[in-house]
Design an enzyme around this catalytic site. Sequence first.
Site, mmCIF file in Angstrom:
data_model
loop_
_atom_site.group_PDB
_atom_site.id
_atom_site.type_symbol
_atom_site.label_atom_id
_atom_site.label_comp_id
_atom_site.label_asym_id
_atom_site.label_seq_id
_atom_site.Cartn_x
_atom_site.Cartn_y
_atom_site.Cartn_z
ATOM 1 C CG HIS A 114 -4.093 -3.559 3.003
ATOM 2 N ND1 HIS A 114 -2.848 -3.261 3.680
ATOM 3 C CD2 HIS A 114 -4.290 -2.520 2.476
ATOM 4 C CE1 HIS A 114 -2.784 -1.940 3.761
ATOM 5 N NE2 HIS A 114 -3.808 -1.568 2.998
ATOM 6 C CD GLU A 151 -1.325 -6.496 5.094
ATOM 7 O OE1 GLU A 151 -1.837 -5.477 5.494
ATOM 8 O OE2 GLU A 151 -0.896 -6.928 4.118
ATOM 9 C CB CYS A 187 -0.861 -0.226 1.137
ATOM 10 S SG CYS A 187 -2.396 1.251 0.841
#
Length: 594
Positions: free
Chosen positions: A529, A531, A402
């Site tokens: 993102h 994750e 990001c």
Amino acid sequence: MNRMMKYILVTGGVISGIGKGIIASSVGTILKSCGLHVTAIKIDPYINIDAGTFSPYEHGEVFVLDDGGEVDLDLGNYERFLDIRLTKDNNLTTGKIYQSVINKERRGDYLGKTVQVVPHITDAIQEWVVKQAKVPVDDQVEPQVCVIELGGTVGDIESMPFIEAFRQFQFKVKRENFCNIHVSLIPQPSATGEQKTKPTQNSVRELRGLGLSPDLIMCRCSTALENSVKEKISMFCHVEPKQVICVHDVSSIYRVPLLLEDQGVVSYLSKRLNMPIETKPRKMLTKWKEMSDRSDRLLEHCSIALVGKYTKFSDSYASVIKALEHSALAISHKLEVKYIDSAYLEPNTLQEDPVKYHEAWQKLCSAHGILVPGGFGVRGTEGKIHAINWARKQKKPFLGVCLGMQLAVCEFARNVLDWKDANSTEFDPESKHPVVIDMPEHNPGQMGGTMRLGKRRTIFKSSNSVLRKLYGDAEYVEERHRHRFEVNPELKGHFEDKGFCFVGQDEEGERMEVIELDDHPYFVGVQYHPEFTSRPIKPSPPYLGLLLAAAGKLQSYLQKGCRLSPRDMYSDQSGSSTPDSEIAELKLPGIDSA
């Protein structure tokens, strides 16, 4: 099995932050391993409508769901443990409930009645839970069990309406469909070293006074509960000794489901909630056992420098750390995260606090890989750019997520394209070279915001992209976003001429989603993102690539057609509700082993 939904309410006593989230997730995990479909709801008694406006210092990171919901990080634990996909309505806050009741009142739905906490707010809470519990979270099958975690501590003023709602709820859904797990703390003062039960007694008494009787008391303690203490809790809290469960500190959170399973939680719940479940050896838990055994045995270390601005509080980057852990575990390395406050890397720190400056640089230089995560605000951005410059020039494995990806674009523009004032308009609206600009996604309707939020598709533009290979040679990926600013598409030609490639873009080709640098072992930036979709048994490819590169294994992994050596794979007999380690599965057409 009767098709009534089973509700398991998890409450907490003595202190908040006691581990209710992990325990709720673990209870869900062991029930899921028995073949049940499990969903989860997190109730937060604060008045914010959602977690979108929180500072990461307040409450830890903001977790983003597929539908763009910005929620409490506990929903991240549910998604990872249970391998499910939740929606924003799985996070219920006081703000949401009051908002819905006030809207109904304004529309005149209450027909002139006085609108009160009881019954109107408490009814709204129960209706929300019943409706949300039915929403499928995996494979479009309606769930059979709903685990509800009530945030905060029993006795808080703000959680009272929720406790009252569940007091009524237990009679509406009948006793065999509702049970309460109360998580409490057993302190062990260092002066005497004995385990104290009084806080738990008080907390259970308060809960009973509010009309809920705990079926299981889960005791959080640093070492295993002594029998005498267990019996004392049983006697003073009106439960049998088998209803007192010890959840002591363990080496890895993957051990918690095993700990609960060993103490008969499944057989207790199956009797108490009248769920005839199979008790044959549960395959899914074999995998958890393998994971936790592996994490205890690891010898080789791999260190990653996490260069951010919320580094004082590890929950601010909870999902990032988890994604790194999943990847490290997959390649059998022990992860060491070096937290670096990016402001300390900046030259003015050298004047103001040389010790901090040199310590920060020492950490950065000694790490095997560098990660710059997302974030908001200008503080520390120049420090992050210094870290990226170092990673690029020293050929250190680097992943920018990001904001981290946007700053990698700024760094390259300044130092390779020689645009000295290149910046994001977020930090310098006057820049002559705005390489990152405000590209909002205007969503009509409720979000009202201009954020690009939730699951979006990214299409790979190049067939020899490293990240594409890590994703199993996928043509596109769908990942979750949370940002307002984007790389300026008009300038992309200048970068690509110099080997800085935008290998992933959105469907219209207007938004730059993935960057890779030629002639570098691993220099990757992603606008999304990744994750948020990493799972213990299915690590996120950008993070896996970072760890493989940091451990010096990336090239051999790519040459083997993206397969790990056999000793790194999870065994096949430990089947699971999730597909076997994706790593073992990447034998897809299109990857030759060359």
